[in-house]
Design an enzyme around this catalytic site. Structure first.
Site, PDB file in Angstrom:
ATOM      1  CG  HIS A  85       3.976  36.916  19.459  1.00 38.23           C
ATOM      2  ND1 HIS A  85       2.695  36.895  19.935  1.00 38.23           N
ATOM      3  CD2 HIS A  85       4.473  35.670  19.688  1.00 38.23           C
ATOM      4  CE1 HIS A  85       2.424  35.694  20.425  1.00 38.23           C
ATOM      5  NE2 HIS A  85       3.486  34.932  20.276  1.00 38.23           N
ATOM      6  NE  ARG A  93      19.746  46.102  18.850  1.00 42.93           N
ATOM      7  CZ  ARG A  93      20.646  46.302  19.799  1.00 42.93           C
ATOM      8  NH1 ARG A  93      21.515  47.276  19.700  1.00 42.93           N
ATOM      9  NH2 ARG A  93      20.710  45.521  20.857  1.00 42.93           N
ATOM     10  N   GLY A 147      -3.644  20.224  27.500  1.00 42.31           N
ATOM     11  CA  GLY A 147      -2.562  20.601  26.588  1.00 42.31           C
ATOM     12  C   GLY A 147      -1.416  21.384  27.213  1.00 42.31           C
ATOM     13  CG  ASP A 148       2.996  22.925  25.668  1.00 42.92           C
ATOM     14  OD1 ASP A 148       3.741  22.203  26.345  1.00 42.92           O
ATOM     15  OD2 ASP A 148       3.344  24.029  25.199  1.00 42.92           O
ATOM     16  CB  SER A 183      18.519  47.976  34.198  1.00 43.52           C
ATOM     17  OG  SER A 183      18.486  46.602  34.134  1.00 43.52           O
ATOM     18  CD1 TRP A 206      23.041  48.404  28.157  1.00 38.15           C
ATOM     19  CD2 TRP A 206      22.139  46.369  28.207  1.00 38.15           C
ATOM     20  NE1 TRP A 206      22.131  48.386  29.192  1.00 38.15           N
ATOM     21  CE2 TRP A 206      21.559  47.151  29.244  1.00 38.15           C
ATOM     22  CE3 TRP A 206      21.716  45.047  28.053  1.00 38.15           C
ATOM     23  CZ2 TRP A 206      20.585  46.649  30.106  1.00 38.15           C
ATOM     24  CZ3 TRP A 206      20.744  44.556  28.922  1.00 38.15           C
ATOM     25  CH2 TRP A 206      20.191  45.350  29.938  1.00 38.15           C
TER      26      TRP A 206
HETATM   27  N1  NDP Z   1       2.012  26.053  23.785  1.00 36.02           N
HETATM   28  C1  NDP Z   1       2.370  27.324  23.729  1.00 36.02           C
HETATM   29  O1  NDP Z   1       3.389  27.740  24.280  1.00 36.02           O
HETATM   30  C2  NDP Z   1       1.522  28.309  22.994  1.00 36.02           C
HETATM   31  C3  NDP Z   1       0.365  27.924  22.352  1.00 36.02           C
HETATM   32  N2  NDP Z   1      -0.413  28.863  21.726  1.00 36.02           N
HETATM   33  C4  NDP Z   1      -1.660  28.479  21.068  1.00 36.02           C
HETATM   34  O2  NDP Z   1      -2.544  27.916  22.025  1.00 36.02           O
HETATM   35  C5  NDP Z   1      -3.329  26.903  21.455  1.00 36.02           C
HETATM   36  C6  NDP Z   1      -3.106  25.612  22.231  1.00 36.02           C
HETATM   37  O3  NDP Z   1      -1.729  25.286  22.179  1.00 36.02           O
HETATM   38  P1  NDP Z   1      -1.093  23.999  22.859  1.00 36.02           P
HETATM   39  O4  NDP Z   1      -1.635  23.837  24.236  1.00 36.02           O
HETATM   40  O5  NDP Z   1       0.353  24.062  22.654  1.00 36.02           O
HETATM   41  O6  NDP Z   1      -1.677  22.847  21.946  1.00 36.02           O
HETATM   42  P2  NDP Z   1      -1.777  21.295  22.198  1.00 36.02           P
HETATM   43  O7  NDP Z   1      -1.316  20.623  20.965  1.00 36.02           O
HETATM   44  O8  NDP Z   1      -1.176  20.889  23.484  1.00 36.02           O
HETATM   45  O9  NDP Z   1      -3.351  21.108  22.242  1.00 36.02           O
HETATM   46  C7  NDP Z   1      -4.174  21.439  23.346  1.00 36.02           C
HETATM   47  C8  NDP Z   1      -5.221  20.344  23.534  1.00 36.02           C
HETATM   48  O10 NDP Z   1      -6.077  20.353  22.398  1.00 36.02           O
HETATM   49  C9  NDP Z   1      -6.469  19.031  22.083  1.00 36.02           C
HETATM   50  N3  NDP Z   1      -6.094  18.769  20.697  1.00 36.02           N
HETATM   51  C10 NDP Z   1      -4.847  18.727  20.172  1.00 36.02           C
HETATM   52  N4  NDP Z   1      -4.900  18.507  18.848  1.00 36.02           N
HETATM   53  C11 NDP Z   1      -6.190  18.416  18.524  1.00 36.02           C
HETATM   54  C12 NDP Z   1      -6.902  18.217  17.317  1.00 36.02           C
HETATM   55  N5  NDP Z   1      -6.259  18.048  16.166  1.00 36.02           N
HETATM   56  N6  NDP Z   1      -8.241  18.201  17.361  1.00 36.02           N
HETATM   57  C13 NDP Z   1      -8.889  18.374  18.512  1.00 36.02           C
HETATM   58  N7  NDP Z   1      -8.266  18.573  19.694  1.00 36.02           N
HETATM   59  C14 NDP Z   1      -6.957  18.599  19.705  1.00 36.02           C
HETATM   60  C15 NDP Z   1      -5.731  18.107  23.028  1.00 36.02           C
HETATM   61  O11 NDP Z   1      -6.619  17.772  24.081  1.00 36.02           O
HETATM   62  P3  NDP Z   1      -7.495  16.441  24.115  1.00 36.02           P
HETATM   63  O12 NDP Z   1      -6.932  15.471  23.128  1.00 36.02           O
HETATM   64  O13 NDP Z   1      -7.393  15.970  25.525  1.00 36.02           O
HETATM   65  O14 NDP Z   1      -8.850  16.909  23.775  1.00 36.02           O
HETATM   66  C16 NDP Z   1      -4.628  18.956  23.587  1.00 36.02           C
HETATM   67  O15 NDP Z   1      -4.292  18.608  24.898  1.00 36.02           O
HETATM   68  C17 NDP Z   1      -2.912  26.828  20.004  1.00 36.02           C
HETATM   69  O16 NDP Z   1      -3.765  27.627  19.253  1.00 36.02           O
HETATM   70  C18 NDP Z   1      -1.503  27.400  20.015  1.00 36.02           C
HETATM   71  O17 NDP Z   1      -1.149  27.954  18.799  1.00 36.02           O
HETATM   72  C19 NDP Z   1      -0.098  30.175  21.758  1.00 36.02           C
HETATM   73  C20 NDP Z   1       1.029  30.615  22.382  1.00 36.02           C
HETATM   74  C21 NDP Z   1       1.958  29.724  23.016  1.00 36.02           C
HETATM   75  O1  LIG Z   2       3.435  32.244  20.864  1.00 37.13           O
HETATM   76  C1  LIG Z   2       4.531  31.759  21.007  1.00 37.13           C
HETATM   77  O2  LIG Z   2       5.388  32.339  21.853  1.00 37.13           O
HETATM   78  C2  LIG Z   2       6.455  31.605  22.404  1.00 37.13           C
HETATM   79  C3  LIG Z   2       7.397  32.638  23.002  1.00 37.13           C
HETATM   80  O3  LIG Z   2       6.749  33.331  24.024  1.00 37.13           O
HETATM   81  P1  LIG Z   2       7.628  34.100  25.119  1.00 37.13           P
HETATM   82  O4  LIG Z   2       6.642  34.840  25.910  1.00 37.13           O
HETATM   83  O5  LIG Z   2       8.360  33.032  25.890  1.00 37.13           O
HETATM   84  O6  LIG Z   2       8.576  34.961  24.371  1.00 37.13           O
HETATM   85  C4  LIG Z   2       7.150  30.773  21.360  1.00 37.13           C
HETATM   86  O7  LIG Z   2       8.106  29.951  21.986  1.00 37.13           O
HETATM   87  C5  LIG Z   2       6.130  29.911  20.663  1.00 37.13           C
HETATM   88  O8  LIG Z   2       6.745  29.209  19.593  1.00 37.13           O
HETATM   89  C6  LIG Z   2       4.999  30.721  20.119  1.00 37.13           C
HETATM   90  O9  LIG Z   2       3.943  29.866  19.713  1.00 37.13           O
END
Ligand code: NDP
Ligand SMILES: O=C1O[C@H](COP(=O)(O)O)[C@@H](O)[C@H](O)[C@H]1O
Length: 522
Positions: free
Chosen positions: A281, A377, A44-45, A431, A517
Site C-alpha cells: 500500500h 505529508r 473467509g474474512d 475537505s 488541523w
Molecule cells: N482480511 C483482510 O482485511 C484483507 C485480506 N487481504 C488478503 O486477502 C486474502 C484473503 O484474506 P482473508 O480472507 O483475511 O483470509 P482468511 O484467512 O479468512 O482465508 C480465506 C479462506 O481461505 C481458506 N484458507 C485459509 N487458510 C488456508 C490454507 N492454509 N490453505 C488453504 N485454504 C485456506 C479458508 O477457506 P476454507 O477453509 O473454507 O477453504 C478461508 O475462509 C489474503 O491474501 C490476505 O492477505 C488483503 C487485504 C485485506
Molecule cells: O491490506 C490491509 O489493509 C487493512 C487496512 O485497510 P484500510 O482500507 O482499512 O485502510 C489492514 O487493516 C490490514 O492489516 C491489511 O492486510
C-alpha cells in the site's frame, strides 16, 4: 434500479497474448452477455467484509445486472447457499454512515439470490469440475444460446494456494465461448513473502495466464485520494515547479490503526507490518507521489514510470529503520511467544534521481496506535531570508488525508488578523465532506472490481513493479527474520516507539507546534 445501466466499456490498452484474452477485444461482444464472478475463499474474512459488500454496491448502482451476472462462492468449508448468504447479509447492510433501510434490505435479498456456493478443495479436480458446470449452466441460462462468457475469478485466499487454484482454473474453468468473453484472475496481496517467493509465484501464474488476465489488486490504489494524486500533480500548474528537492524537505506516508491484529495472528505473524502494508500500500502511494509524468494515462505508461522510480530507490540502511511490536501482541494465542514480528515500522527510503536526491521519504505504518488514519505529508523547506521570523510557526506543508474524512490542506503562514503585524499558521482546506456534500465516495474494492470487469489495469500492479518493490524490502525482511533487526516494544494506544519520532526528526521533519488541523463542520 437497473434501467439506467452504466457503461462497462473499458479504457484498457490490451496486449494480445496466447489464449483466452486475445480474441476478446471486440467490445460489442466482450462487454455483454453472462458475467460470472467467482469468489474463491468465500468463507473467509476478506470475502465477507470487502468482496461481497463491494459486489453488492456495484449491483445496487446497476453495474451488475441480474439478467447477466451470477456470483459463485467457492471454498472448502461445507456450507449451503443459504449459509453463505446468512454469513454475508449483515456485512452488506453495514454501509458506513447509513442505517439500513427497507429498500436496502430488499436489494440485499435480491442480490443474495444471485449468490450460489460450491464447496471443494483448492487442488482437486472434483470441486473445480462442479464449479465449471455451475458456471456453464448459468451462462446457458443467461444467454439465449451459447454466447459471450465473462469469468472473473477473485482469489480471496492465502497466497500459498494461488498456484494450485490457478492451475485448476486453467484446467477446468476457462471461458470456452468462441463468441467472445474473457477469463480474468484477481490476486490479493501480499503476493509472495520476499523477492524469491514472489518471483516464483509470478512465474507459476505467468505460465498459466497472460499478464493482461492477471489483476494484482492493491486496494489502496482504489482509494479516492490515491486516485487523485496523478490529477493533482499533473493537472495543476501550482505543484509542477515545487515538486522537487529544491523545495521539498521531506515526505511522510503514514498508515495508523488504533486496533491490533484482532484474530488475524496466524496470518499476521508470518507476514508482519512491512509485508502487510508498507511493501504494497505505502510503496504504491510513494510511486504516485514520486514518479515522473507518464507519457499518457495508458496503464503501460503509468506502470513504466512507477517501475522507474522504484528502481531509483537505494538500499535501506539499518539506521534508517525503527521497528516496533505492541505490548500484548504475543498474548494472542496464534502468535508464538518468541515472535520477532514487527507490528510497527518507520522506514526511510531515498530516491537517487534528479528530482529527489536528498529528500527522505518516511514510510510509517503501525497497529494498535493512538489513532486510525492514513495520510501523505509533504513538508516544504523554510523560506530563505525570512523577514517575518515566522520560522517558529512552522513550515509549509501539503497534507493529503486518505482516510478517514478525505481532505487535502495546505498549511501556510498568514498575517494574524488584527492590528498587529504578526504571523500565524493557517490552512487552505479542501475537505471532501464539506465540498462534495451528498457525493458518495466509492469504496476502493468496489472501484477496483469494476475496473477488472471493464478490463482496465491502470490501478493494478504490474509484475515488474511488484518485483522491484520486493527488491527494495527483501534484504531488510531477511535481517528481521535473522534476528539482526529487532522490534522495540511500545504501549498500545501510543504513537509507537519514541525512537521512530527521533528518526523522523533526524530525517529533517519539523513539527509545527501549536497548530492542529480541525476538520471543518458541515
Ligand atoms: N482480511 C483482510 O482485511 C484483507 C485480506 N487481504 C488478503 O486477502 C486474502 C484473503 O484474506 P482473508 O480472507 O483475511 O483470509 P482468511 O484467512 O479468512 O482465508 C480465506 C479462506 O481461505 C481458506 N484458507 C485459509 N487458510 C488456508 C490454507 N492454509 N490453505 C488453504 N485454504 C485456506 C479458508 O477457506 P476454507 O477453509 O473454507 O477453504 C478461508 O475462509 C489474503 O491474501 C490476505 O492477505 C488483503 C487485504 C485485506
Ligand atoms: O491490506 C490491509 O489493509 C487493512 C487496512 O485497510 P484500510 O482500507 O482499512 O485502510 C489492514 O487493516 C490490514 O492489516 C491489511 O492486510
Amino acid at each position: 434500479m437497473e434501467s439506467n445501466r452504466p457503461s462497462t466499456e473499458g479504457s484498457r490498452s490490451s496486449v494480445s497474448s496466447e489464449g483466452d484474452e486475445s480474441s476478446l477485444d471486440n467490445t460489442s461482444v466482450l462487454e455483454s452477455g453472462s458475467l460470472s464472478i467467482i469468489v474463491l475463499g468465500a468463507s473467509g474474512d476478506l470475502a465477507k467484509k470487502k468482496t461481497f459488500p463491494a459486489l453488492f454496491n456495484l449491483y445496487q448502482q446497476g453495474f451488475l445486472q441480474s439478467n447477466e451476472v451470477h456470483i459463485f462462492g467457492y471454498a472448502r468449508t461445507k456450507i449451503s447457499d443459504d449459509d453463505l448468504r446468512d454469513r454475508i447479509r449483515g456485512h452488506l447492510l453495514q454501509s458506513k454512515g447509513s442505517s439500513s433501510s427497507s429498500g436496502q434490505s430488499e436489494d440485499a435479498a435480491k442480490f443474495l439470490q444471485l449468490v450460489k456456493y460450491i464447496s471443494g478443495t483448492y487442488d482437486g479436480d472434483e470441486g473445480f469440475r462442479l464449479l465449471d458446470k455451475a458456471i456453464h449452466e448459468h451462462e446457458v441460462s443467461k444467454n439465449s444460446q451459447d454466447g459471450s462468457s465473462r469469468r472473473l475469478f477473485y482469489l480471496a485466499l492465502p497466497p500459498s494456494v494461488y498456484p494450485s487454484v490457478c492451475k485448476m482454473i486453467k484446467l477446468f474453468c476457462m471461458n470456452k465461448s468462441d463468441l467472445g468473453g474473457w477469463t480474468r484472475i484477481v490476486v490479493e496481496k501480499p503476493f509472495g513473502k520476499d523477492l524469491k517467493s514472489a518471483e516464483a509465484l509470478s512465474g507459476q501464474i505467468g505460465e498459466l495466464f497472460g499478464e493482461e488476465q492477471i489483476y494484482r489488486i492493491d486496494h489502496y490504489l482504489g482509494k479516492e485520494l490515491v486516485q487523485n494524486l496523478m490529477v493533482l500533480r499533473f493537472a495543476n500548474r501550482f505543484f509542477y515547479p515545487l515538486w522537487n528537492r529544491d523545495n521539498i524537505d521531506n515526505i511522510q506516508i503514514v498508515f495508523r490503526e488504533d486496533f491490533g491484529i484482532e484474530g488475524r495472528g496466524g496470518y499476521f505473524d508470518e507476514y508482519g507490518i512491512i509485508r502487510d502494508v508498507i511493501q504494497n500500500h505505502l510503496i504504491q502511494v510513494l510511486c504516485l507521489i514520486a514518479m515522473e509524468k507518464p507519457v499518457s494515462l495508458s496503464p503501460e505508461h503509468i506502470h513504466d514510470e512507477k517501475v522507474k522510480v522504484l528502481q531509483s530507490v537505494v538500499p535501506i540502511k539499518d539506521e534508517e529503520v525503527v521497528l516496533g511490536q505492541y505490548e500484548g501482541y504475543k498474548d494472542d494465542t496464534t502468535v508464538p511467544n518468541d515472535s520477532n514480528t514487527p507490528t510497527f515500522a518507520t522506514v526511510i527510503l531515498r530516491i537517487h534521481n534528479e528530482r529527489w536526491e536528498g529528500v527522505p521519504f518516511v514510510l510509517k505504518a503501525g497497529k494498535s496506535l493512538n489513532s486510525t488514519k492514513a495520510e501523505i505529508r509533504v513538508q516544504f523547506k523554510e523560506v530563505p531570508g525570512d523577514i517575518f521570523k515566522c520560522k517558529k510557526h512552522g513550515r509549509n506543508e501539503f497534507v493529503i488525508r486518505l482516510q478517514p474524512s478525505e481532505a487535502m490542506y495546505m498549511k501556510l503562514t498568514v498575517k494574524q488578523p488584527g492590528l498587529e503585524m504578526s504571523t500565524i499558521q493557517s490552512e487552505l482546506d479542501l475537505s471532501y465532506q464539506q465540498r462534495y456534500q451528498g457525493v458518495k465516495i466509492p469504496k476502493a474494492y468496489e472501484r477496483l472490481i469494476l475496473d477488472t470487469i471493464r478490463g482496465d489495469q491502470q490501478h493494478f500492479v504490474r509484475r515488474d513493479e511488484l518485483k522491484v518493490a520486493w527488491e527494495i524490502f527483501t534484504p531488510m525482511l531477511h535481517r528481521i527474520e535473522d534476528g539482526k533487526l529487532k522490534p522495540i516494544l511500545y504501549k498500545q494506544g501510543s504513537r509507537g516507539p519514541v525512537e521512530a519520532d527521533e528518526l523522523l526528526a533526524k530525517a529533517g521533519y519539523t513539527q509545527t507546534h501549536g497548530y492542529k488541523w480541525v476538520e471543518p463542520n458541515l
